[in-house]
Design an enzyme around this catalytic site. Structure first.
Site, PDB file in Angstrom:
ATOM      1  CG  HIS A  77      -4.132   4.179  -1.021  1.00 31.62           C
ATOM      2  ND1 HIS A  77      -3.166   3.206  -0.991  1.00 31.62           N
ATOM      3  CD2 HIS A  77      -4.374   4.425  -2.334  1.00 31.62           C
ATOM      4  CE1 HIS A  77      -2.824   2.888  -2.231  1.00 31.62           C
ATOM      5  NE2 HIS A  77      -3.552   3.607  -3.064  1.00 31.62           N
ATOM      6  CG  ASP A  96      -1.901   1.137   1.176  1.00 32.03           C
ATOM      7  OD1 ASP A  96      -1.491   2.277   0.888  1.00 32.03           O
ATOM      8  OD2 ASP A  96      -3.094   0.896   1.394  1.00 32.03           O
ATOM      9  CG  HIS A  97       1.409   4.312  -3.211  1.00 27.09           C
ATOM     10  ND1 HIS A  97       0.208   3.989  -3.779  1.00 27.09           N
ATOM     11  CD2 HIS A  97       1.481   5.670  -3.239  1.00 27.09           C
ATOM     12  CE1 HIS A  97      -0.413   5.094  -4.145  1.00 27.09           C
ATOM     13  NE2 HIS A  97       0.326   6.137  -3.830  1.00 27.09           N
TER      14      HIS A  97
HETATM   15  O1  LIG Z   1      -3.227   3.824  -5.750  1.00 24.83           O
HETATM   16  C1  LIG Z   1      -3.577   4.843  -6.295  1.00 24.83           C
HETATM   17  O2  LIG Z   1      -3.088   6.015  -5.858  1.00 24.83           O
HETATM   18  C2  LIG Z   1      -3.064   7.145  -6.696  1.00 24.83           C
HETATM   19  C3  LIG Z   1      -2.857   8.348  -5.791  1.00 24.83           C
HETATM   20  O3  LIG Z   1      -1.603   8.215  -5.194  1.00 24.83           O
HETATM   21  P1  LIG Z   1      -0.845   9.485  -4.638  1.00 24.83           P
HETATM   22  O4  LIG Z   1       0.384   8.934  -4.048  1.00 24.83           O
HETATM   23  O5  LIG Z   1      -0.611  10.395  -5.810  1.00 24.83           O
HETATM   24  O6  LIG Z   1      -1.759  10.119  -3.654  1.00 24.83           O
HETATM   25  C4  LIG Z   1      -4.336   7.296  -7.492  1.00 24.83           C
HETATM   26  O7  LIG Z   1      -4.165   8.314  -8.464  1.00 24.83           O
HETATM   27  C5  LIG Z   1      -4.636   6.003  -8.201  1.00 24.83           C
HETATM   28  O8  LIG Z   1      -5.903   6.119  -8.854  1.00 24.83           O
HETATM   29  C6  LIG Z   1      -4.687   4.864  -7.227  1.00 24.83           C
HETATM   30  O9  LIG Z   1      -4.791   3.636  -7.941  1.00 24.83           O
END
Ligand SMILES: O=C1O[C@H](COP(=O)(O)O)[C@@H](O)[C@H](O)[C@H]1O
Ligand SMILES: NC(=O)C1=CN([C@@H]2O[C@H](COP(=O)(O)OP(=O)(O)OC[C@H]3O[C@@H](n4cnc5c(N)ncnc54)[C@H](OP(=O)(O)O)[C@@H]3O)[C@@H](O)[C@H]2O)C=CC1
Length: 498
Positions: A251, A188-189
């Site tokens: 997230h 989960d980045h």
């Molecule tokens: O996992 C995802 O995250 C991005 C948003 O990531 P961020 O680090 O830029 O906040 C999102 O644009 C994407 O749709 C989603 O799959």
């Protein structure tokens, strides 16, 4: 926690022991935009030891040289340090190898991949599956079938883990036949973001905050993840997912857990994940009435903003109709003594007015009147991105006005200014943690299950249209009804000053 320290940009760190890292899906968008740049940044910091192999695998027929050329172009475009250290790219490329292989086909010819992998049983070996989720289980099976799982082998799975509880169970059961839970790293980045990890530092290293971190002092919590971009090239995936599956199930529930959890006994993977799990299980279940009352979903439509014509979702997607939400807001509660009665609001969407991810903690008002002016409610704002930092609003005496006139003022910490460094991309920590076998920043199976259990009634309610889809003009903060969700409780979204 072995990760998460903020680094001096110029400092060179000691390398980790040489490892083998197989990227399944090596020609894809995620690999080029995130994974290879993350390894490159780690290389620039001296973390990648001689002998390390980063092995790209995909079906396309490419030589090592052709793959390195693609990687070079990707790094020039996406790696933060590429411009300041172009020579480093040339030095990094020899770490890359490429294997043309259908990794979901156990009977394909796996000899080249097998021969590239080091035979030292103690060496860290990672398979990072950056392909469509339907390939996760066949890929795990094929890796096992070809005898490539050692004790120190790890399997990293990208999100999404399923589209509902049943499909998530199928993935977890399928990979679980071949990999022990300690070997499965569900990414989960958001957990790789320094500012998300910093929620733990703020809460548990600053007693002044932790002592007021409960329903006695906190009136509500607002979590916003707003994006200005549309769905881009990922439209076909996004249209099967929507904002709830794409952002909330993973997230934003993880962020909520870090805000709400009890202190873990230690920063170990087990203790931290146990505490997050308790929060996921304590979320107030959504009934059909709850979905109708406490959720709002919307889809953006074309609009003009800042002198620009922004297309609607259907135009972005090139389709005449879609029932997918690109925006949502919801209200929930956490049924624990610490949080009894405190609403938690979550809001996320594409094509909103500004890019900002932040957590707003709204404090309870002063219980007795001292001043004629009513003080503003106090807010603690944790800015996750892009303007990383934290601010605390305080009512202060206005020195320019006679008597006691109050004005809202800010105590503000900008993290880039405080630490004077480039903020590492979230994948840097996560990739190196997977290499080290440290699961603290990864999601355990029971967390995935609990998150889907909470999300599923919302999906069901929406499928039954108990809360109809609304539209919102691209470039705005979402449908107007989102204000009513908070106004009902006497609150308003805390919008950052623009
Ligand atoms: O996992 C995802 O995250 C991005 C948003 O990531 P961020 O680090 O830029 O906040 C999102 O644009 C994407 O749709 C989603 O799959
Ligand atoms: N892109 C992003 O920003 C994000 C992506 N993700 C997730 O990451 C995963 C990958 O996404 P993304 O990079 O966008 O996808 P892409 O479609 O851009 O890339 C898919 C990659 O998989 C390869 N591939 C497909 N089938 C096989 C196979 N059988 N064996 C080996 N390689 C195969 C493709 O190459 P070839 O056709 O040559 O085999 C290609 O390299 C998805 O699960 C996605 O949901 C998650 C968060 C963000």
């Amino acid at each position: 926690m072995t990760t998460g320290s903020t680094r001096d940009d110029s400092s060179v760190q000691s390398p980790v022991a040489a490892f083998d890292f197989v990227i399944v899906g090596a020609t894809g968008d995620l690999t080029m935009r995130k994974l290879l740049p993350a390894f490159f940044e780690q290389f620039c910091r001296g973390r990648i030891a001689v002998g390390t192999k980063i092995i790209g695998a995909a079906r396309s027929d490419l030589t090592d040289e052709a793959y390195r050329q693609r990687a070079k172009e990707g790094l020039q475009q996406f790696a933060a340090s590429a411009k300041s250290a172009p020579d480093k790219i040339e030095a990094f490329l020899p770490f890359l190898h490429y294997v043309s292989l259908d990794m979901s086909d156990r009977h394909a010819d796996w000899t080249r991949l097998t021969s590239l992998l080091d035979q030292d049983e103690g060496r860290s070996r990672v398979f990072y599956v950056a392909t469509a989720p339907r390939l996760y289980v066949p890929t795990a099976e094929a890796i096992a079938h070809n005898g490539l799982i050692t004790d120190t082998t790890r399997l990293v799975l990208e999100k999404p883990i399923g589209t509902d509880l049943t499909s998530a169970d199928a993935i977890n059961d399928g990979v679980g036949k071949h990999f022990r839970e300690e070997q499965v790293f569900r990414i989960d980045h958001y957990l790789g973001k320094q500012t998300v990890q910093n929620i733990l530092a703020l809460r548990f290293a600053n007693p002044v905050l932790e002592r007021i971190w409960d329903a006695d002092s906190i009136a509500c919590v607002q979590i916003t993840a707003a994006e200005t971009v549309g769905v881009g090239k990922r439209g076909p995936y996004y249209d099967t997912a929507g904002a709830l599956r794409d952002m909330v199930q993973n997230h934003l529930l993880q962020v909520l857990c870090l805000v709400a959890m009890e202190p873990p006994t230690a920063l170990s993977a087990t203790d931290l994940r146990d505490e997050k799990l308790k929060i996921l299980r304590a979320l107030k279940p959504m009934t059909s009435e709850g979905v109708a009352r406490d959720t709002i979903r919307g889809q953006y439509v074309a609009a003009a903003a800042n002198g620009e014509q922004i297309p609607g979702y259907l135009e972005d997607l090139g389709t005449p109709a879609s029932h997918t939400e690109t925006w949502l807001a919801l209200r929930t509660e956490i049924r624990t003594p610490r949080w009894a009665g405190v609403p938690f609001y979550i809001r996320t969407g594409k094509r909103m007015a500004r890019k900002e991810t932040e957590i707003v903690i709204q404090f309870r008002p002063q219980p007795w009147p001292v001043f004629q002016d009513t003080p503003e409610p106090g807010f603690l704002i944790l800015r996750i991105q892009p303007d990383e930092g934290v601010s605390l609003s305080l009512s202060s005496k206005d020195p320019t006005a006679p008597g006691f006139r109050l004005r809202e003022t800010q105590l503000d910490v900008s993290y880039p200014q405080a630490f004077g460094v480039r903020y590492p991309d979230s994948y840097e920590d996560l990739l190196m943690a997977a290499v080290a076998g440290d699961q603290v920043l990864f999601i355990r199976r029971d967390e995935v299950t609990a998150a889907w259990q909470w999300v599923e009634p919302i999906l069901k309610g929406w499928a039954e249209d108990v809360r109809p889809m609304e539209t919102y003009a691209a470039g705005t903060q979402g449908p107007a009804s989102s204000d009513a969700l908070l106004a009902r409780d006497g609150f308003a979204w805390k919008e950052s000053a623009v």
